[in-house]
Design an enzyme around this catalytic site. Structure first.
Site, PDB file in Angstrom:
ATOM      1  N   ASP A 153      -2.373   2.636   8.670  1.00  0.00           N
ATOM      2  CA  ASP A 153      -2.723   2.077   7.129  1.00  0.00           C
ATOM      3  C   ASP A 153      -4.344   2.159   7.172  1.00  0.00           C
ATOM      4  O   ASP A 153      -5.028   2.985   7.568  1.00  0.00           O
ATOM      5  CB  ASP A 153      -2.063   0.547   6.962  1.00  0.00           C
ATOM      6  CG  ASP A 153      -1.705   0.547   5.489  1.00  0.00           C
ATOM      7  OD1 ASP A 153      -2.847   0.315   4.684  1.00  0.00           O
ATOM      8  OD2 ASP A 153      -0.750   0.355   5.202  1.00  0.00           O
ATOM      9  N   HIS A 155      -5.073  -3.742   2.407  1.00  0.00           N
ATOM     10  CA  HIS A 155      -3.656  -3.293   2.260  1.00  0.00           C
ATOM     11  C   HIS A 155      -3.181  -3.069   3.930  1.00  0.00           C
ATOM     12  O   HIS A 155      -2.029  -3.631   4.053  1.00  0.00           O
ATOM     13  CB  HIS A 155      -3.707  -1.800   1.769  1.00  0.00           C
ATOM     14  CG  HIS A 155      -2.440  -1.097   1.558  1.00  0.00           C
ATOM     15  ND1 HIS A 155      -1.901  -0.487   2.641  1.00  0.00           N
ATOM     16  CD2 HIS A 155      -1.777  -0.859   0.563  1.00  0.00           C
ATOM     17  CE1 HIS A 155      -0.632   0.182   1.705  1.00  0.00           C
ATOM     18  NE2 HIS A 155      -0.637  -0.256   0.748  1.00  0.00           N
ATOM     19  N   SER A 173       4.766   0.153  -0.478  1.00  0.00           N
ATOM     20  CA  SER A 173       3.949  -0.125   0.797  1.00  0.00           C
ATOM     21  C   SER A 173       4.536  -1.364   1.103  1.00  0.00           C
ATOM     22  O   SER A 173       4.202  -1.728   2.555  1.00  0.00           O
ATOM     23  CB  SER A 173       2.579  -0.079   0.275  1.00  0.00           C
ATOM     24  OG  SER A 173       1.809   1.058   0.180  1.00  0.00           O
TER      25      SER A 173
END
Length: 775
Positions: free
Chosen positions: A150, A223, A556
């Site tokens: 990520d 994220h 996600s």
């Protein structure tokens, strides 16, 4: 979905099949990155290592290499753990020449991937409130490592506290790479490894500006921190986002270790970096890989991530990937390989309600995560403005894009903005900069009634399409429209839930119709988890707020839920293969919401189908004891590939470790021992019968008897042989076959289920029947 014919799907698929995010150049002579797959058995004897051979291959096709420095720049990565090959900078001409070299089995262009951007543990039944819980055995500290590919990790987050953890697992061979803002001490017994991969990114976009971006595993995007904490974060009491969702935040597998692989940067995520991370993660010793990224769909032998994931699967690693945020359009899935767990998104029973009160007296419901110093007085009705030309479809004047709002028109008013084109939170910033005092964010037909809450910079409420139309009609027709916004905090017990998210990508899987995708759905809407300390909750540069936790939505977010639960299953059943874990998750998934009705599709309000929810919604507590599993080995997957029309050279990229050959164990692709059944009748109407074979392994009581139940279908008669499976020992394997005989060919697919029941377990497989029609 039931009104869409296979013929229409095929037309749509053929028109979109090649729309990959390829990193291309306008000049045929300019260099770009290619992923080169090689057959290492072809290495000439006079090379002592692969690097020398790869360098020689590049040099042999290069138009001109004058300096050693230039030669080194050409070779970006070499791969050897998940698959064999390299990433190299080549012109199109050089790439074509390289494909003809001995030992080269594939040359694929670089692909740019995009991010598919607590209460969920309790919603999933994982809170250990009962000491007799199946999860309450001493699994709070185990040796399963979840590798998260990520944007990196924010190590200071309390979600990565290692208090109470024992030593790093003995099998772990990873590293803690240092760089700006990240030192050795930032790894601990929880974060056992951290790496950064940027050579492919820099080759495509230029050097990273280290003053603006951490060229290290540190996460400034948020994220990666969010997904890592969702999968395996340690419990944090009192977690919240500006007071919203207050409670204990914990990952799905709080006892698992985390290895962070930073592959995404400000300008995107590039396949050469992603593949290097997969390669390293395999060598490091991860047990589960969580990849919340997508880069389009391609055939198996042209999909480098699929090839690398195959190699990881051979090493016993489960790979969980997000399905994509391309819903509700059909055929919008990414990451569809059968050896990957493809995860769609659903809602939870928690919401963040808000409302819009109009001068007409009407009050309309919405959602919001706004909390700030700019507050509207509850006793005042403020001027309302909509700059669009109609209420039914957005236009440039209604989207609140940067530079489109006239301060003379919107200053001091609540502005109605349509969703689309720009990020939702950015529209609020545009309104703020133009002098607006609040925003109503209206869904359009593309979003329907699905509501996603955001942490806006100004007072803002998001409303569904129907409510949005009513508000816009009022604003256009009333000469002096007014309104106000209200925010009600956190509400639990929302019904119905779960609901399949409208944005969650949908099947069918047209790479292989016989493999039903997505595999399942998991919470992916309004998920609270850890956040980077380097960016505000809206991710906007103008947002100076700093929070420890943030609420995000997307597949996600659903992907790491499954990754974490898979880690729990691996800790409980270390002998289980990746396919066994996937089978347990799929066959125990549920297809009814908390009102006992079939799962709904948020985009239509009607029941969802297996093309939307796969096998159903993840049910971790049931998955611990599935009764039976559908196991699949690497050779089985390879034999499946042998049914896909690939040439011997194309198959070689999957045969790297064991020199695999086609054993022809499957009569067709539908015979892969998948936990879902997809019967595909060809265009030839003379073919009226399709038979699918399966083998189940008993992982429950040694002595058990399972009886079958099968749905009734309009278009086919179904026969299961045998109809009873009698087991006498644990791990015993028994086979059965399902014969579908056409009664009446249907214009749309039919779906149902096949269930094996022994009085304790319900081993459920979704069944889809498709009749192909001529184009």
């Amino acid at each position: 979905m039931d009104t869409v014919t296979v013929k229409w799907w095929l037309c749509l698929y053929l028109s979109t099949y090649l729309t990959l995010s390829l990193v291309v150049s306008s000049s045929i002579n300019s260099k770009k990155t290619y992923i080169v797959h090689v057959d290492t058995s072809a290495i000439p004897a006079y090379y002592t290592d692969h690097f020398d051979w790869y360098s020689s291959l590049v040099k042999s096709v290069a138009v001109s290499i004058n300096e050693q420095e230039e030669e080194e720049q050409r070779l970006i990565y070499t791969y050897q753990s998940a698959f064999h090959g390299m990433a190299a900078r080549l012109t199109e001409e050089e790439a074509e020449r390289l494909e003809g070299q001995n030992g080269v089995v594939g040359v694929l262009p670089e692909v740019k991937y995009e991010l598919h951007t607590t209460r969920s543990p309790m919603f999933l039944g994982l809170e250990t409130q009962d000491v007799t819980s199946v999860w309450s055995d001493k699994l709070t500290d185990h040796d399963v490592v979840v590798g998260v590919l990520d944007t990196g990790i924010w190590p200071e987050s309390p979600s990565f506290n290692d208090t109470g953890f024992t030593t790093v697992p003995a099998h772990w061979k990873g590293a803690c790479e240092v760089g700006r803002g990240f030192q050795k001490h930032h790894c601990n017994k929880k974060i056992v490894g951290a790496r950064a991969f940027y050579r492919g990114y820099e080759a495509a976009t230029g050097k990273i500006n280290e003053e603006k971006e951490y060229k290290s595993p540190r996460d400034q995007d948020g994220h990666g921190t969010h997904t890592a904490a969702t999968a395996a974060g340690s419990p944090v009491h009192g977690a919240n986002l500006l007071g919203y969702a207050y409670g204990t935040a914990r990952g799905m597998s709080p006892g698992a270790r985390i290895a962070a692989y930073k592959v995404c940067w400000a300008g995107g995520c590039f396949s050469s970096d992603i593949l290097s991370a997969v390669d390293k993660a395999v060598a490091d010793g991860v047990n589960v890989m969580s990849i919340s990224l997508g880069g389009g769909v391609s055939s198996y032998n042209r999909d480098s991530l699929s090839i690398a994931a195959f190699g990881a699967m051979e090493k016993g690693i489960l790979i969980s990937c997000s399905a994509g945020n391309g819903g509700p359009d059909p055929i919008s899935l990414t990451n569809v390989s059968p050896w990957i767990v493809t995860v769609g998104a659903s809602t939870m029973d928690r919401d963040f309600p808000g409302s819009v009160k109009l001068g007409s007296g009407a009050t309309l419901k919405g959602v919001s995560l706004y909390k700030g110093r700019r507050n509207l007085s509850p006793n005042v009705m403020y001027p309302l403005v909509y700059t669009g030309s109609n209420t039914s479809s957005p236009d440039p004047g209604s989207l609140c894009l940067e530079g489109t709002l006239d301060p003379h028109v919107v200053a001091g008013k609540i502005v109605i903005c349509d969703r689309g084109i720009s990020p939702r939170v950015q529209k609020g910033q545009v309104v703020k900069e133009a002098g607006g005092i609040g925003m109503i964010l209206s869904n359009t037909a593309a979003n329907g009634e699905e509501l996603v809450a955001d942490c806006h910079l100004i007072p803002a409420v998001a409303v569904g399409e129907k409510e949005g139309k009513a508000i816009k009609q009022y604003a256009i027709r009333d000469p002096h429209p007014t309104g106000n916004l209200a925010f009600y905090g956190t509400k639990l017990g929302i019904k119905p839930s779960p609901v399949v998210a409208a944005f969650s990508s949908r099947g069918p899987n047209f790479i292989s119709l016989e493999i039903l995708k997505p595999d399942l759905v998991a919470p992916g809407v309004n998920i609270l988890a850890a956040w980077s300390g380097d960016i505000g909750p809206s991710s906007l540069e103008a947002d100076k707020r700093r929070v420890g936790f943030n609420i995000l939505s997307g597949t996600s977010m659903s992907c790491p839920h499954v990754s974490g639960v898979a880690a729990l299953l691996k800790a409980r059943h270390p002998e289980w293969s990746p396919a066994a874990i996937k089978s347990a998750l799929m066959t125990t998934a549920y297809i009814h919401d908390n009102t006992y009705k079939p799962l709904q599709d948020s985009s239509t309000g009607g029941p969802s189908s297996p093309y939307d929810h796969g096998a159903g919604h993840i049910n971790p507590v049931k998955a611990i004891d599935p009764g039976l599993i559908y196991d699949i080995g690497a050779q089985d997957y390879f034999d499946f590939l042998c049914t896909q029309g690939l040439t011997r050279t194309q198959l070689v990229v999957f045969a790297k470790f064991s020199n695999r050959t086609c054993q022809h164990s499957l009569s067709g692709p539908s015979d892969l021992n998948y936990p879902a059944l997809s019967a595909v009748f060809p265009e030839d109407k003379r073919v009226s019968t399709v038979t699918i074979r399966r083998t189940v392994t008993n992982v429950g009581s040694p002595t058990s008897k399972y009886h079958v139940a099968i749905s009734q279908f309009k278009g086919v008669d179904v026969k299961v042989e045998p109809s009873v499976l009698s087991f006498t020992k644990k791990y015993q394997k028994l086979s059965y076959k399902v014969t579908f005989t056409t009664k009446t060919r249907q214009t749309a697919p039919e779906s149902g289920a096949l269930i094996w029941k022994d009085g304790v377990h319900r081993v459920r497989s979704p069944v889809v029947i498709t009749w192909l029609s001529p184009l």
